[in-house]
Structure formats: structure tokens, C-alpha cells
Design a protein around this motif. Structure first.
Motif, PDB file in Angstrom:
ATOM      1  N   SER A  46       3.237 -33.564   9.193  1.00  0.00           N
ATOM      2  CA  SER A  46       4.018 -33.078  10.334  1.00  0.00           C
ATOM      3  C   SER A  46       5.515 -33.120  10.041  1.00  0.00           C
ATOM      4  CB  SER A  46       3.711 -33.902  11.583  1.00  0.00           C
ATOM      5  OG  SER A  46       2.364 -33.730  11.983  1.00  0.00           O
ATOM      6  N   THR A  47       5.937 -34.138   9.290  1.00  0.00           N
ATOM      7  CA  THR A  47       7.347 -34.230   8.889  1.00  0.00           C
ATOM      8  C   THR A  47       7.733 -33.021   8.054  1.00  0.00           C
ATOM      9  OG1 THR A  47       7.279 -36.645   8.907  1.00  0.00           O
ATOM     10  CG2 THR A  47       9.057 -35.627   7.645  1.00  0.00           C
ATOM     11  N   LEU A  48       6.847 -32.645   7.145  1.00  0.00           N
ATOM     12  CA  LEU A  48       7.082 -31.485   6.284  1.00  0.00           C
ATOM     13  C   LEU A  48       7.181 -30.211   7.122  1.00  0.00           C
ATOM     14  CD1 LEU A  48       7.424 -31.270   3.240  1.00  0.00           C
ATOM     15  CD2 LEU A  48       4.999 -30.755   3.055  1.00  0.00           C
ATOM     16  N   PHE A  49       6.256 -30.048   8.068  1.00  0.00           N
ATOM     17  CA  PHE A  49       6.305 -28.892   8.972  1.00  0.00           C
ATOM     18  C   PHE A  49       7.645 -28.838   9.703  1.00  0.00           C
ATOM     19  CE2 PHE A  49       1.951 -27.013  10.354  1.00  0.00           C
ATOM     20  CZ  PHE A  49       1.690 -26.656   9.036  1.00  0.00           C
ATOM     21  N   ASN A  50       8.080 -29.971  10.238  1.00  0.00           N
ATOM     22  CA  ASN A  50       9.302 -29.995  11.033  1.00  0.00           C
ATOM     23  C   ASN A  50      10.558 -29.755  10.207  1.00  0.00           C
ATOM     24  OD1 ASN A  50       8.750 -30.488  13.938  1.00  0.00           O
ATOM     25  ND2 ASN A  50       7.595 -32.218  13.146  1.00  0.00           N
ATOM     26  N   ILE A  51      10.525 -30.122   8.941  1.00  0.00           N
ATOM     27  CA  ILE A  51      11.653 -29.810   8.055  1.00  0.00           C
ATOM     28  C   ILE A  51      11.709 -28.304   7.810  1.00  0.00           C
ATOM     29  CG2 ILE A  51      12.516 -30.031   5.691  1.00  0.00           C
ATOM     30  CD1 ILE A  51      11.633 -32.968   5.769  1.00  0.00           C
ATOM     31  N   ILE A  52      10.551 -27.692   7.563  1.00  0.00           N
ATOM     32  CA  ILE A  52      10.503 -26.238   7.354  1.00  0.00           C
ATOM     33  C   ILE A  52      10.971 -25.504   8.608  1.00  0.00           C
ATOM     34  CG2 ILE A  52       8.997 -24.259   6.908  1.00  0.00           C
ATOM     35  CD1 ILE A  52       7.247 -26.164   5.212  1.00  0.00           C
ATOM     36  N   LEU A  53      10.554 -26.000   9.774  1.00  0.00           N
ATOM     37  CA  LEU A  53      10.919 -25.364  11.044  1.00  0.00           C
ATOM     38  C   LEU A  53      12.384 -25.593  11.425  1.00  0.00           C
ATOM     39  CD1 LEU A  53       7.712 -26.294  13.060  1.00  0.00           C
ATOM     40  CD2 LEU A  53       8.443 -23.971  12.503  1.00  0.00           C
ATOM     41  N   ASP A 193      -1.339 -25.589  12.819  1.00  0.00           N
ATOM     42  CA  ASP A 193      -1.810 -26.967  12.934  1.00  0.00           C
ATOM     43  C   ASP A 193      -3.126 -26.972  13.698  1.00  0.00           C
ATOM     44  OD1 ASP A 193      -2.124 -29.676  13.097  1.00  0.00           O
ATOM     45  OD2 ASP A 193      -0.168 -30.108  13.978  1.00  0.00           O
ATOM     46  N   GLU A 194      -4.220 -27.209  13.000  1.00  0.00           N
ATOM     47  CA  GLU A 194      -5.585 -27.198  13.557  1.00  0.00           C
ATOM     48  C   GLU A 194      -5.851 -25.913  14.362  1.00  0.00           C
ATOM     49  OE1 GLU A 194      -7.696 -29.220  12.578  1.00  0.00           O
ATOM     50  OE2 GLU A 194      -6.562 -30.963  11.869  1.00  0.00           O
ATOM     51  N   PRO A 195      -5.733 -24.750  13.701  1.00  0.00           N
ATOM     52  CA  PRO A 195      -5.808 -23.473  14.423  1.00  0.00           C
ATOM     53  C   PRO A 195      -7.178 -23.104  14.962  1.00  0.00           C
ATOM     54  CG  PRO A 195      -5.729 -23.103  12.058  1.00  0.00           C
ATOM     55  CD  PRO A 195      -5.485 -24.562  12.261  1.00  0.00           C
ATOM     56  N   THR A 196      -8.253 -23.711  14.447  1.00  0.00           N
ATOM     57  CA  THR A 196      -9.598 -23.303  14.888  1.00  0.00           C
ATOM     58  C   THR A 196     -10.160 -24.185  16.002  1.00  0.00           C
ATOM     59  OG1 THR A 196     -10.677 -24.643  13.162  1.00  0.00           O
ATOM     60  CG2 THR A 196     -10.125 -22.362  12.603  1.00  0.00           C
ATOM     61  N   ASN A 197      -9.362 -25.098  16.532  1.00  0.00           N
ATOM     62  CA  ASN A 197      -9.855 -26.067  17.523  1.00  0.00           C
ATOM     63  C   ASN A 197     -10.503 -25.427  18.744  1.00  0.00           C
ATOM     64  OD1 ASN A 197      -9.267 -28.319  16.082  1.00  0.00           O
ATOM     65  ND2 ASN A 197      -7.603 -29.042  17.376  1.00  0.00           N
ATOM     66  N   HIS A 198      -9.940 -24.314  19.219  1.00  0.00           N
ATOM     67  CA  HIS A 198     -10.434 -23.732  20.481  1.00  0.00           C
ATOM     68  C   HIS A 198     -11.056 -22.353  20.268  1.00  0.00           C
ATOM     69  CE1 HIS A 198      -8.531 -26.918  22.850  1.00  0.00           C
ATOM     70  NE2 HIS A 198      -7.501 -26.809  22.038  1.00  0.00           N
ATOM     71  N   LEU A 199     -11.527 -22.089  19.053  1.00  0.00           N
ATOM     72  CA  LEU A 199     -12.061 -20.763  18.757  1.00  0.00           C
ATOM     73  C   LEU A 199     -13.584 -20.759  18.724  1.00  0.00           C
ATOM     74  CD1 LEU A 199      -9.700 -19.613  15.842  1.00  0.00           C
ATOM     75  CD2 LEU A 199      -9.377 -19.329  18.311  1.00  0.00           C
ATOM     76  N   ASP A 200     -14.183 -19.734  19.360  1.00  0.00           N
ATOM     77  CA  ASP A 200     -15.620 -19.528  19.229  1.00  0.00           C
ATOM     78  C   ASP A 200     -15.890 -18.905  17.853  1.00  0.00           C
ATOM     79  OD1 ASP A 200     -15.643 -16.454  19.552  1.00  0.00           O
ATOM     80  OD2 ASP A 200     -14.542 -17.137  21.321  1.00  0.00           O
ATOM     81  N   ILE A 218       1.086 -18.542   4.539  1.00  0.00           N
ATOM     82  CA  ILE A 218       0.448 -19.372   5.552  1.00  0.00           C
ATOM     83  C   ILE A 218       0.358 -20.795   5.022  1.00  0.00           C
ATOM     84  CG2 ILE A 218      -1.626 -19.774   6.944  1.00  0.00           C
ATOM     85  CD1 ILE A 218      -2.239 -16.751   6.555  1.00  0.00           C
ATOM     86  N   LEU A 219       0.758 -21.740   5.847  1.00  0.00           N
ATOM     87  CA  LEU A 219       0.628 -23.163   5.530  1.00  0.00           C
ATOM     88  C   LEU A 219      -0.150 -23.780   6.685  1.00  0.00           C
ATOM     89  CD1 LEU A 219       1.485 -25.216   3.393  1.00  0.00           C
ATOM     90  CD2 LEU A 219       3.580 -25.614   4.665  1.00  0.00           C
ATOM     91  N   VAL A 220      -1.335 -24.346   6.391  1.00  0.00           N
ATOM     92  CA  VAL A 220      -2.233 -24.756   7.467  1.00  0.00           C
ATOM     93  C   VAL A 220      -2.691 -26.201   7.304  1.00  0.00           C
ATOM     94  CG1 VAL A 220      -4.169 -23.680   6.238  1.00  0.00           C
ATOM     95  CG2 VAL A 220      -4.427 -24.231   8.642  1.00  0.00           C
ATOM     96  N   ILE A 221      -2.612 -26.937   8.416  1.00  0.00           N
ATOM     97  CA  ILE A 221      -3.208 -28.266   8.515  1.00  0.00           C
ATOM     98  C   ILE A 221      -4.519 -28.098   9.282  1.00  0.00           C
ATOM     99  CG2 ILE A 221      -2.991 -30.597   9.481  1.00  0.00           C
ATOM    100  CD1 ILE A 221       0.067 -30.234   9.368  1.00  0.00           C
TER     101      ILE A 221
END
Length: 274
Positions: A46-53, A193-200, A218-221
Motif C-alpha cells: 500500500s505504501t508503494l501504491f501511495n507513492i505512485i499515486l 487493490d483486490e479488484p475481483t472482490n465484488h464481481l460475479d 496495470i499494477l494489481v494487489i
């Protein structure tokens, strides 16, 4: 920076109140690459994501982004935003590309130059006009709504949901809508960040195919191993002990195989030396 390189991190370090989060991180991301970001909880993903953002500034090192870059971020939890809660779902989705604002800006610029006779000033405004025109071309203004409707259909967002206000839809629906808006916004770097959590399953299949044909980075956790094996081409591993990042070629399955082989080799070397 090479033409196809979009993001470079060089010697990035970050501490929080004396606790090391990242140490001497180096990696390069290129167009068309899909990376999994792996590591134990608390390793620094998450630290890495926030630095990129741009939400965090590293204590040392340099991060280089293409100057015209558009970043898109899908957080694990979608926070309520009072500024758009009164919007309908469709209005919110449509604003994913700032086409309306860009067209208004372009019209304003044309109106302004009509009253300018100074050549130096005209050059400045023509430069602005070219920039806005390039953005409208990037966002494909004439086909944008058609692209949005395809995403809405692919993600199984029902027609009756489009007319509801954001404040009246569930958390799971907000996550799906936010993901659809992110895809429509067409960013050059997409952080998920956890993109498939709410997907059918059907929507997940659509997302997998969409991301496989995505033009950017794309960079995905994610803890969804099936998803990672389908879409990722490289894996960035954040080491919780060393606080650095190692790059592995291949999807999750290949990353695990190579990492296990490396760990076994290190263990054997340690035994031999001791």
C-alpha cells in the motif's frame, strides 16, 4: 527515459516514525505490462501504491512518470464521497472521461483568441488548444459514450441501476460502478487493490478479457490466484524483511515456482556455508 517506459522507481526508501517500510526500491514499468504486486501483509504494498499515486513522498530516491500520465486507482474499499452522492450512477460513470469540461475549455480558448492580435500571446493559446485537442482525441470523444455502454453491458450493470443516485446503492454495487468508471476513464496506469472482490463470474470473465487487451500498465494487489494467473505477465514481490522489491517474469504460478527455487537455493547455500 525509453519511449515505452512509463514509470521508473530508483532507490526509493520510506520510513514511518523510524520504522522502515521500503528500502532502496528499484523497478521499471513499461507499456502493455500487467504486474501483480505480492508480499505479506504489512510488507509495504500500500505504501508503494501511495507513492505512485503521489499521496506519499519518499524519504529518498526518485520516481519518474511520463509527464502526460493519467493514473487510475481502484481502492479495496470505496469510500463515500458527499460531493457526488446526489449524482445518478450514469452521470457518475459519464464523468469518468472529462470530455464535457475539455470541450467547454476548448470553446473558451477559441473565443479568447478571437480577440487577441499579439503573435506571442496567440502562440501560447494555440499551444493550449493543441493540448486540449490531444486530450479529446485520447478520450475518443466521438465514440466515448458507445465505449461506456459496452463496459456497462460487459460488467452486467443493469439499466435500473443507472438511474439510481449513488447514495442509494449498496457497497458492492458502488465497487462495481467505480471499477466500470475506472475502465472507462482509460488511464495509462491502473492501480487495482483486490479488484475481483465484488464481481460475479461473468463480470470477472469480462474484466479478465478487458485487461488482457489493455494498452497501458496495470499494477494489481489481489489474493485471487486464478485472476492473477490469467492476467499478469510479471510479478513484483515486496520483501517484508529486506523492504525491497524483486521482479519476477511470469504470472503468479511462475512467480511461486521461481521464488521457491530461489529460496531453496539460498537455504542450501546457507547450509553449505555453516
Amino acid at each position: 527515459m525509453e519511449q515505452n517506459v512509463v514509470l521508473e522507481m530508483h532507490d526509493i526508501s520510506k520510513n514511518f516514525t523510524g520504522v522502515r517500510a521500503l528500502s532502496h526500491v528499484d523497478f521499471t514499468l513499461r507499456k502493455g505490462e500487467i504486474h501483480a504486486l505480492m508480499g505479506e501483509n504489512g510488507a509495504g504494498k500500500s505504501t508503494l501504491f501511495n507513492i505512485i499515486l503521489g499521496n506519499l513522498t519518499p524519504d529518498s530516491g526518485n520516481i519518474t512518470l511520463n509527464t502526460k500520465i493519467n493514473l487510475g486507482y481502484l481502492p479495496q474499499v470505496i469510500m463515500d464521497d458527499a460531493s457526488n452522492e446526489e449524482e445518478t450512477v450514469f452521470e457518475y460513470l459519464l464523468e469518468g472521461r472529462p470530455i464535457k469540461k475539455l470541450k467547454e475549455e476548448l470553446n473558451s480558448l477559441y473565443e479568447t483568441i478571437a480577440n487577441i492580435d499579439n503573435e506571442y500571446e496567440l502562440k501560447k493559446y494555440y499551444k493550449k488548444i493543441n493540448h486540449v485537442s490531444e486530450l479529446l482525441e485520447y478520450y475518443d470523444e466521438y465514440n466515448a459514450e458507445s465505449s461506456l455502454l459496452k463496459i456497462i453491458s460487459g460488467m452486467n450493470i443493469e439499466d435500473n441501476l443507472l438511474d439510481l443516485k449513488l447514495k442509494n446503492i449498496s457497497g458492492g454495487q458502488k465497487s462495481k460502478v467505480a471499477f466500470a468508471r475506472l475502465l472507462y476513464s482509460n488511464p495509462e496506469i491502473m492501480l487495482l487493490d483486490e479488484p475481483t472482490n465484488h464481481l460475479d463470474l461473468d463480470t470477472k470473465d469480462y474484466i479478465i478479457n478487458y485487461l488482457k487487451n489493455y494498452h497501458g500498465i496495470i499494477l494489481v494487489i489481489s489474493h485471487d490466484i486464478e485472476f492473477l494467473n490469467e492476467v499478469t505477465k510479471k510479478t513484483l514481490y515486496v520483501d517484508k524483511i529486506k523492504h525491497n522489491v524483486e521482479m519476477y517474469n511470469g504470472n503468479y504460478e511462475k512467480y511461486i515456482k521461481i521464488k521457491n527455487e530461489r529460496d531453496l537455493a539460498k537455504k542450501r547455500l546457507y547450509i553449505m556455508r555453516n
